[in-house]
Enzyme design. Structure first.
Site, PDB file in Angstrom:
ATOM      1  N   ARG A 108       0.824  -1.282   0.035  1.00 30.83           N
ATOM      2  CA  ARG A 108      -0.002   0.062   0.255  1.00 30.83           C
ATOM      3  C   ARG A 108       0.769   1.249  -0.145  1.00 30.83           C
ATOM      4  NH1 ARG A 108      -4.520   1.312   4.379  1.00 30.83           N
ATOM      5  NH2 ARG A 108      -2.655   1.737   5.956  1.00 30.83           N
ATOM      6  N   THR A 112      -1.174   7.660  -0.625  1.00 27.28           N
ATOM      7  CA  THR A 112      -2.421   7.659  -1.332  1.00 27.28           C
ATOM      8  C   THR A 112      -3.286   6.326  -0.857  1.00 27.28           C
ATOM      9  OG1 THR A 112      -1.470   5.988  -3.020  1.00 27.28           O
ATOM     10  CG2 THR A 112      -1.097   8.372  -3.448  1.00 27.28           C
ATOM     11  N   ASP A 204       0.895  -2.102  12.147  1.00 27.81           N
ATOM     12  CA  ASP A 204       1.254  -2.701  10.818  1.00 27.81           C
ATOM     13  C   ASP A 204       1.574  -4.412  10.790  1.00 27.81           C
ATOM     14  OD1 ASP A 204       2.851  -1.551   7.771  1.00 27.81           O
ATOM     15  OD2 ASP A 204       3.036  -3.554   8.589  1.00 27.81           O
ATOM     16  N   ASP A 207       5.279  -5.468   9.491  1.00 29.02           N
ATOM     17  CA  ASP A 207       6.390  -5.116  10.242  1.00 29.02           C
ATOM     18  C   ASP A 207       6.295  -5.870  11.566  1.00 29.02           C
ATOM     19  OD1 ASP A 207       7.121  -3.395   8.566  1.00 29.02           O
ATOM     20  OD2 ASP A 207       6.107  -1.506   9.364  1.00 29.02           O
TER      21      ASP A 207
HETATM   22  O1  PRP Z   1      -6.876  -2.638   2.972  1.00 24.80           O
HETATM   23  P1  PRP Z   1      -5.903  -1.972   2.624  1.00 24.80           P
HETATM   24  O2  PRP Z   1      -6.016  -0.275   2.563  1.00 24.80           O
HETATM   25  O3  PRP Z   1      -5.310  -2.185   1.172  1.00 24.80           O
HETATM   26  O4  PRP Z   1      -4.617  -2.511   3.549  1.00 24.80           O
HETATM   27  C1  PRP Z   1      -4.410  -3.553   4.078  1.00 24.80           C
HETATM   28  C2  PRP Z   1      -3.043  -4.036   3.397  1.00 24.80           C
HETATM   29  O5  PRP Z   1      -1.999  -3.011   4.283  1.00 24.80           O
HETATM   30  C3  PRP Z   1      -1.292  -4.294   4.789  1.00 24.80           C
HETATM   31  O6  PRP Z   1      -0.264  -4.601   3.857  1.00 24.80           O
HETATM   32  P2  PRP Z   1       1.291  -3.456   3.498  1.00 24.80           P
HETATM   33  O7  PRP Z   1       0.733  -2.532   2.256  1.00 24.80           O
HETATM   34  O8  PRP Z   1       1.525  -2.921   4.755  1.00 24.80           O
HETATM   35  O9  PRP Z   1       2.333  -4.450   2.963  1.00 24.80           O
HETATM   36  P3  PRP Z   1       3.090  -5.474   3.927  1.00 24.80           P
HETATM   37  O10 PRP Z   1       2.380  -6.805   4.084  1.00 24.80           O
HETATM   38  O11 PRP Z   1       4.298  -5.912   2.790  1.00 24.80           O
HETATM   39  O12 PRP Z   1       3.647  -5.143   5.005  1.00 24.80           O
HETATM   40  C4  PRP Z   1      -1.988  -5.456   4.637  1.00 24.80           C
HETATM   41  O13 PRP Z   1      -1.190  -6.609   5.101  1.00 24.80           O
HETATM   42  C5  PRP Z   1      -2.780  -5.564   3.797  1.00 24.80           C
HETATM   43  O14 PRP Z   1      -2.411  -6.221   2.774  1.00 24.80           O
HETATM   44  O1  URA Z   2      -3.915  -1.065  10.299  1.00 28.11           O
HETATM   45  C1  URA Z   2      -3.493  -1.441   9.383  1.00 28.11           C
HETATM   46  C2  URA Z   2      -3.906  -1.074   8.192  1.00 28.11           C
HETATM   47  C3  URA Z   2      -3.186  -1.594   7.092  1.00 28.11           C
HETATM   48  N1  URA Z   2      -2.197  -2.154   7.281  1.00 28.11           N
HETATM   49  C4  URA Z   2      -1.842  -2.774   8.443  1.00 28.11           C
HETATM   50  O2  URA Z   2      -0.898  -3.737   8.398  1.00 28.11           O
HETATM   51  N2  URA Z   2      -2.423  -2.314   9.352  1.00 28.11           N
HETATM   52 MG    MG Z   3       2.621  -3.540   6.170  1.00 26.52          MG
END
Ligand code: PRP
Ligand code: URA
Ligand code: MG
Length: 213
Positions: A108, A112, A204, A207
């Site tokens: 994400r 944005t 997150d 993370d």
């Molecule tokens: O519903 P949304 O607004 O799309 O957000 C949710 C997304 O955000 C996080 O991933 P992230 O982009 O942090 O990637 P990561 O798993 O690599 O940390 C989570 O694991 C989802 O995939």
């Molecule tokens: O709260 C949140 C939203 C998006 N992605 C995450 O990992 N946590």
């Molecule tokens: Mg993430």
């Protein structure tokens, strides 16, 4: 928050709720957080697979012949959304070891909140499989929408989404765009904050699983 969504199934089992509360605590270590994601994955899978079709097979118990209930052999594919969805993978495969795995990579944009796609590798027969897309977090719903849309483009018809913590905004978005997709989660939280994080949430997920912050 009360559930007004017809496609949303909240798994309110005490073990799930207790483990989730430990995960929400910011002082929970990476090691414990990762272990708990795996444990909850199994408990959510138990509910998400409740409607798997059954048949019977004649077996001989030590006492008699018996028409034993067995799985009808429906083919499954699980689809972890990288990275955080990987935390669910081992737990699900422990319960459904013959499932195939498709990985879809997206992140994400922090400004944005739009999802950016970077990877897709899937079994060639995925169109004929029931699909379980998995990601701990459903926030705006943008990432899940993109994953569902890609699976539909590949010909998948029976798709479910398995989440740990969902925001109402994300559930509404997915329900409006994909009313055919049932969502299984451990909690429907209150709202998204101005940075797109789920409140109260758990931070997150990626993370916290991988220790990257
Ligand atoms: O519903 P949304 O607004 O799309 O957000 C949710 C997304 O955000 C996080 O991933 P992230 O982009 O942090 O990637 P990561 O798993 O690599 O940390 C989570 O694991 C989802 O995939
Ligand atoms: O709260 C949140 C939203 C998006 N992605 C995450 O990992 N946590
Ligand atoms: Mg993430």
């Amino acid at each position: 928050m009360s559930n007004q969504f017809p496609t949303l199934h909240i798994v309110d089992h005490p073990l799930v709720q207790h483990k989730l509360s430990v995960m929400r605590d910011k002082n929970t270590s990476v090691k414990d957080f990762r272990a708990l994601v795996g444990e909850i994955a199994m408990l959510l899978t138990y509910e998400a697979t409740r409607d798997l079709p059954m048949t019977t097979r004649t077996i001989e118990t030590p006492i008699c012949s018996y028409e034993a209930p067995v799985l009808a052999g429906k083919k499954l594919a699980i689809v972890p959304i990288l990275r955080a969805g990987l935390g669910f993978e081992d737990g699900i495969l422990t319960l459904v070891p013959s499932a195939r795995v498709a990985h879809i990579g997206m992140y994400r944009d922090e400004e944005t909140l739009e999802p950016h796609f970077y990877f897709l590798k899937y079994p060639k027969d995925i169109a004929g499989r029931d699909v379980l897309i998995v990601d701990p977090m459903l926030a705006t719903g943008g990432s899940a929408d993109m994953a569902i849309t890609k699976m539909k483009e590949l010909g998948c018809k029976n798709i479910k989404l398995m989440i740990l913590v969902a925001a109402p905004e994300g559930v509404k978005f997915i329900y409006e765009r994909h009313p055919d997709v049932d969502i299984y989660c451990a909690a429907l939280d209150d709202h998204l904050n101005e940075n797109g994080y789920i409140v109260p949430g758990l931070g997150d997920a990626g993370d916290r699983i991988f220790g990257t912050k």
